[in-house]
Design a protein around this motif. Structure first.
Motif, PDB file in Angstrom:
ATOM      1  N   ASN A 171      -1.382   9.264   6.432  1.00 61.34           N
ATOM      2  CA  ASN A 171      -0.816   8.106   5.735  1.00 61.34           C
ATOM      3  C   ASN A 171      -0.322   8.486   4.344  1.00 61.34           C
ATOM      4  O   ASN A 171       0.728   8.007   3.908  1.00 61.34           O
ATOM      5  CB  ASN A 171      -1.843   6.974   5.649  1.00 61.34           C
TER       6      ASN A 171
ATOM      7  N   HIS B  57       3.436   7.725   4.277  1.00 66.22           N
ATOM      8  CA  HIS B  57       3.743   6.428   3.661  1.00 66.22           C
ATOM      9  C   HIS B  57       3.686   6.411   2.133  1.00 66.22           C
ATOM     10  O   HIS B  57       4.214   5.485   1.520  1.00 66.22           O
ATOM     11  CB  HIS B  57       2.772   5.358   4.169  1.00 66.22           C
TER      12      HIS B  57
ATOM     13  N   ASP C 149      -3.495   7.150  -3.947  1.00 69.23           N
ATOM     14  CA  ASP C 149      -2.103   7.572  -4.084  1.00 69.23           C
ATOM     15  C   ASP C 149      -1.407   6.819  -5.204  1.00 69.23           C
ATOM     16  O   ASP C 149      -1.955   5.867  -5.780  1.00 69.23           O
ATOM     17  CB  ASP C 149      -1.352   7.454  -2.749  1.00 69.23           C
TER      18      ASP C 149
ATOM     19  N   SER D 227       3.112  -1.149  12.132  1.00 66.45           N
ATOM     20  CA  SER D 227       3.557   0.067  11.441  1.00 66.45           C
ATOM     21  C   SER D 227       4.953  -0.110  10.879  1.00 66.45           C
ATOM     22  O   SER D 227       5.797  -0.762  11.492  1.00 66.45           O
ATOM     23  CB  SER D 227       3.578   1.243  12.433  1.00 66.45           C
ATOM     24  N   THR D 228       5.181   0.491   9.718  1.00 63.17           N
ATOM     25  CA  THR D 228       6.523   0.513   9.148  1.00 63.17           C
ATOM     26  C   THR D 228       7.162   1.896   9.306  1.00 63.17           C
ATOM     27  O   THR D 228       8.189   2.172   8.699  1.00 63.17           O
ATOM     28  CB  THR D 228       6.489   0.167   7.646  1.00 63.17           C
TER      29      THR D 228
ATOM     30  N   GLY E  92       3.009   6.841  13.842  1.00 61.62           N
ATOM     31  CA  GLY E  92       3.530   5.486  13.716  1.00 61.62           C
ATOM     32  C   GLY E  92       3.055   4.537  14.791  1.00 61.62           C
ATOM     33  O   GLY E  92       3.713   3.544  15.080  1.00 61.62           O
TER      34      GLY E  92
ATOM     35  N   GLY F   5       0.512   2.747  14.448  1.00 60.44           N
ATOM     36  CA  GLY F   5      -0.104   1.605  13.768  1.00 60.44           C
ATOM     37  C   GLY F   5      -1.598   1.493  13.990  1.00 60.44           C
ATOM     38  O   GLY F   5      -2.185   0.422  13.834  1.00 60.44           O
TER      39      GLY F   5
ATOM     40  N   LEU G 222      -5.107   2.922  10.114  1.00 66.77           N
ATOM     41  CA  LEU G 222      -6.047   2.148   9.281  1.00 66.77           C
ATOM     42  C   LEU G 222      -7.160   1.514  10.123  1.00 66.77           C
ATOM     43  O   LEU G 222      -8.335   1.596   9.737  1.00 66.77           O
ATOM     44  CB  LEU G 222      -5.294   1.096   8.458  1.00 66.77           C
TER      45      LEU G 222
HETATM   46  N1  LIG Z   1      -1.096   5.007   1.589  1.00 63.93           N
HETATM   47  C1  LIG Z   1      -0.223   4.086   1.998  1.00 63.93           C
HETATM   48  N2  LIG Z   1       0.785   3.697   1.165  1.00 63.93           N
HETATM   49  C2  LIG Z   1       1.674   2.752   1.547  1.00 63.93           C
HETATM   50  N3  LIG Z   1       1.650   2.143   2.757  1.00 63.93           N
HETATM   51  C3  LIG Z   1       0.677   2.495   3.621  1.00 63.93           C
HETATM   52  C4  LIG Z   1      -0.297   3.482   3.296  1.00 63.93           C
HETATM   53  N4  LIG Z   1      -1.138   3.605   4.346  1.00 63.93           N
HETATM   54  C5  LIG Z   1      -0.710   2.750   5.273  1.00 63.93           C
HETATM   55  N5  LIG Z   1       0.391   2.065   4.856  1.00 63.93           N
HETATM   56  C6  LIG Z   1       1.116   0.991   5.580  1.00 63.93           C
HETATM   57  O1  LIG Z   1       0.268   0.455   6.588  1.00 63.93           O
HETATM   58  C7  LIG Z   1       0.878   0.602   7.860  1.00 63.93           C
HETATM   59  C8  LIG Z   1      -0.185   0.827   8.919  1.00 63.93           C
HETATM   60  O2  LIG Z   1      -0.821   2.084   8.713  1.00 63.93           O
HETATM   61  P1  LIG Z   1      -1.499   2.808   9.959  1.00 63.93           P
HETATM   62  O3  LIG Z   1      -2.456   1.840  10.581  1.00 63.93           O
HETATM   63  O4  LIG Z   1      -2.045   4.108   9.532  1.00 63.93           O
HETATM   64  O5  LIG Z   1      -0.305   2.992  10.989  1.00 63.93           O
HETATM   65  P2  LIG Z   1       0.895   4.051  10.996  1.00 63.93           P
HETATM   66  O6  LIG Z   1       0.586   5.132   9.991  1.00 63.93           O
HETATM   67  O7  LIG Z   1       0.936   4.544  12.385  1.00 63.93           O
HETATM   68  O8  LIG Z   1       2.119   3.274  10.593  1.00 63.93           O
HETATM   69  C9  LIG Z   1       1.882   1.720   7.696  1.00 63.93           C
HETATM   70  O9  LIG Z   1       2.932   1.661   8.639  1.00 63.93           O
HETATM   71  C10 LIG Z   1       2.379   1.475   6.271  1.00 63.93           C
HETATM   72  O10 LIG Z   1       3.328   0.431   6.234  1.00 63.93           O
END
Ligand SMILES: Nc1ncnc2c1ncn2[C@@H]1O[C@H](COP(=O)(O)OP(=O)(O)O)[C@@H](O)[C@H]1O
Ligand SMILES: [Mg+2]
Length: 138
Positions: free
Chosen positions: A51, A55, A76, A93-94, A105, A107, A110
């Protein structure tokens, strides 16, 4: 015990992403932590590291091993998460198409972090950054 260490994670560096969680896993093995707990920490640490790489604008993983508890902190410097409840939702997920093509991705990062840790706290400020604290009871 009483061991701590900091790992830098660079944004967008997919070549080295995963390195910090591998080093953490190795260190915990050296410290004699049970493999069952190491497995949970390795999963949560890897998801957190990815992440940061995918991200965030870059950050750090801080490992703290004390008698009775292992703590992993992810910090971060942005861009932060607008809606943390939504980000914690399974499958949300974004991630961009190019990131998805690399196999990321889903999702689930977390939610997996929360499920694998005994304690999970996330705070995020848009424009400032995200902090996650995970604890693992020994
Ligand atoms: N450290 C971060 N900084 C900014 N956005 C984050 C961070 N960690 C997670 N995100 C946001 O939360 C969403 C979900 O995270 P996650 O559950 O790990 O799924 P994925 O990484 O597969 O997208 C991400 O798509 C992103 O939008
Ligand atoms: Mg993720």
């Amino acid at each position: 015990m009483g061991y701590n260490m900091t790992f830098d994670v660079e944004s967008g560096d997919f070549a080295t992403a995963g390195q910090a969680s591998r080093k953490i896993k190795k260190k915990l093995q050296d410290l004699g932590i049970s493999s069952k707990i190491i497995r949970r920490i390795a999963i949560a640490g890897y998801e957190g590291e990815m992440n940061l790489a995918i991200h965030s604008d870059g950050g750090q993983i801080l490992l703290d091993a004390e008698p009775g508890v292992i703590t992993l902190r992810l910090e971060d410097t942005g861009p932060g998460i607008g809606n943390v409840d939504l980000a914690m939702t399974e499958g949300w997920s974004t991630a961009s198409d190019s990131v998805r093509e690399m196999g990321f991705g889903a999702g689930m990062g977390l939610p997996n972090m929360r499920n694998n840790a005994d304690g999970f706290e996330i705070t995020s400020r848009p424009g400032v950054g995200t902090k996650i604290k995970m604890t693992f009871d020994l």
